[in-house]
Design a protein around this motif. Structure first.
Motif, short mmCIF file in Angstrom:
data_model
loop_
_atom_site.label_atom_id
_atom_site.label_comp_id
_atom_site.label_asym_id
_atom_site.label_seq_id
_atom_site.Cartn_x
_atom_site.Cartn_y
_atom_site.Cartn_z
N GLY A 52 0.82 -1.20 0.00
CA GLY A 52 0.00 0.00 0.00
C GLY A 52 0.85 1.26 0.00
N GLY A 55 2.25 1.93 -3.43
CA GLY A 55 1.30 2.27 -4.48
C GLY A 55 0.77 1.10 -5.28
N VAL A 57 -1.14 -1.31 -3.94
CA VAL A 57 -2.38 -1.75 -3.31
C VAL A 57 -3.07 -0.56 -2.65
CG1 VAL A 57 -3.28 -3.13 -1.38
CG2 VAL A 57 -1.60 -4.12 -2.94
N ASP A 58 -4.41 -0.56 -2.73
CA ASP A 58 -5.21 0.42 -2.00
C ASP A 58 -5.80 -0.26 -0.77
OD1 ASP A 58 -4.81 2.48 -3.85
OD2 ASP A 58 -6.50 1.81 -5.09
N LEU A 59 -5.61 0.36 0.37
CA LEU A 59 -6.11 -0.18 1.63
C LEU A 59 -7.21 0.74 2.16
CD1 LEU A 59 -2.66 -1.01 3.25
CD2 LEU A 59 -4.27 -2.65 2.29
N THR A 60 -8.40 0.16 2.39
CA THR A 60 -9.53 0.93 2.90
C THR A 60 -10.02 0.29 4.19
OG1 THR A 60 -10.19 1.49 0.65
CG2 THR A 60 -11.82 1.86 2.38
N ALA A 65 -8.10 -4.98 1.21
CA ALA A 65 -7.11 -4.49 0.25
C ALA A 65 -7.54 -4.81 -1.17
CB ALA A 65 -5.76 -5.15 0.53
N LYS A 66 -7.21 -3.88 -2.07
CA LYS A 66 -7.43 -4.07 -3.50
C LYS A 66 -6.18 -3.67 -4.25
CE LYS A 66 -12.41 -3.39 -4.17
NZ LYS A 66 -13.41 -2.66 -4.98
N ALA A 68 -4.24 -1.60 -6.82
CA ALA A 68 -4.46 -0.23 -7.27
C ALA A 68 -5.16 -0.22 -8.62
CB ALA A 68 -3.14 0.53 -7.35
N SER A 69 -6.20 0.58 -8.73
CA SER A 69 -7.01 0.60 -9.94
C SER A 69 -6.29 1.34 -11.06
CB SER A 69 -8.36 1.26 -9.67
OG SER A 69 -8.18 2.66 -9.47
N VAL A 74 -7.34 7.95 -13.01
CA VAL A 74 -5.95 7.57 -12.75
C VAL A 74 -5.13 7.65 -14.03
CG1 VAL A 74 -4.43 5.64 -12.14
CG2 VAL A 74 -6.45 6.13 -10.75
N ARG A 150 5.98 5.24 -8.24
CA ARG A 150 4.53 5.06 -8.33
C ARG A 150 4.07 5.05 -9.79
NH1 ARG A 150 0.60 3.64 -9.40
NH2 ARG A 150 -1.49 3.97 -8.56
#
Length: 234
Positions: A52, A55, A57-60, A65-66, A68-69, A74, A150
């Motif tokens: 995360g 860059g 992975v997106d952590l919410t 975790a997802k 990165a889109s 983007v 990134r």
């Protein structure tokens, strides 16, 4: 849990994301990852936190975790920003490189050329990633390097398209990209920042339209009827 095992897991997940084995926006299920890499949840969470921060992975909170889109906002930012970052990194690499860094860049370039000649798109994209990252390290700029890292995540995922040429012209572009790298190495060795910027912009423009096809792919083939015939179609 050994440090080596965590490092291997981290590196493998980076590679799987960069090659799109794990697609952009994919959910990352902790239990599945723990089973795959034979580790408990605590070290896996540490790895996801690391990814995360880098860059990948997106952590919410409360949503896990997802990957990165690569959605339109983007990618729009990517295409606006990439030439600026690459040009500045290139100029600083030529100005600030150390002589002991040149051989490593040449070794990466050898691997890159072999990958393109063998038609291995994933490996070519990864070696291109390594090449531009090495140039970023040669720039010795602590502000630009994180931005470059990134950006390279998305560039590497996009560039799978570029390294799968579908025509003679596209194959020539890949050859030209290899030649650009060779010319960049010479310009860095000779410390010619102006030439490096020119080469970098030419290099970017060479692949830009192919990268954009990721956003706007060719339409699916359809049997198009003339409009007057279509009017009477059931």
């Amino acid at each position: 849990m050994t440090a080596d095992k965590k490092t291997q897991c981290l590196e493998d997940m980076r590679m799987r994301i960069l090659t799109q084995e794990i697609a952009p926006g994919s959910d990352l299920d902790e239990a599945t990852l723990c089973e795959r890499y034979a580790m408990s949840r605590t070290p896996m969470r540490e790895i996801l936190q690391r990814l995360g921060g880098e860059g990948y992975v997106d952590l919410t909170q409360n949503r896990g975790a997802k990957v990165a889109s690569m959605d339109l906002p983007v990618l729009r930012t990517f295409f606006q920003t990439a030439p600026m970052i690459y040009a500045n990194v290139a100029r600083l690499a030529a100005e600030n490189r150390r002589s002991d860094e040149i051989d490593g860049l040449k070794d990466i370039q050898d691997s890159f050329r072999r990958a393109t000649q063998s038609g291995d798109a994933a490996k070519a994209a990864l070696q291109n990633h390594r090449f531009h990252l090495a140039m970023g390290e040669m720039a010795h700029n602590p502000y630009l390097l994180p931005s470059l890292k990134r950006m390279l995540i998305d560039h590497t995922r996009l560039s799978q398209t570029f390294y799968r040429p579908a025509s003679a012209d596209e194959s020539l572009r890949v050859v030209k990209a290899c030649d650009h790298h060779d010319a960049m190495i010479v310009a860095i060795e000779r410390q010619e920042p102006g030439l490096m910027v020119d080469l970098t912009i030419e290099h970017w423009n060479l692949s830009r339209d192919r990268l954009e096809r990721f956003v706007s792919p060719d339409p699916l083939p359809i049997d198009v009827l003339p409009m007057k015939d279509r009017e009477n179609a059931v």
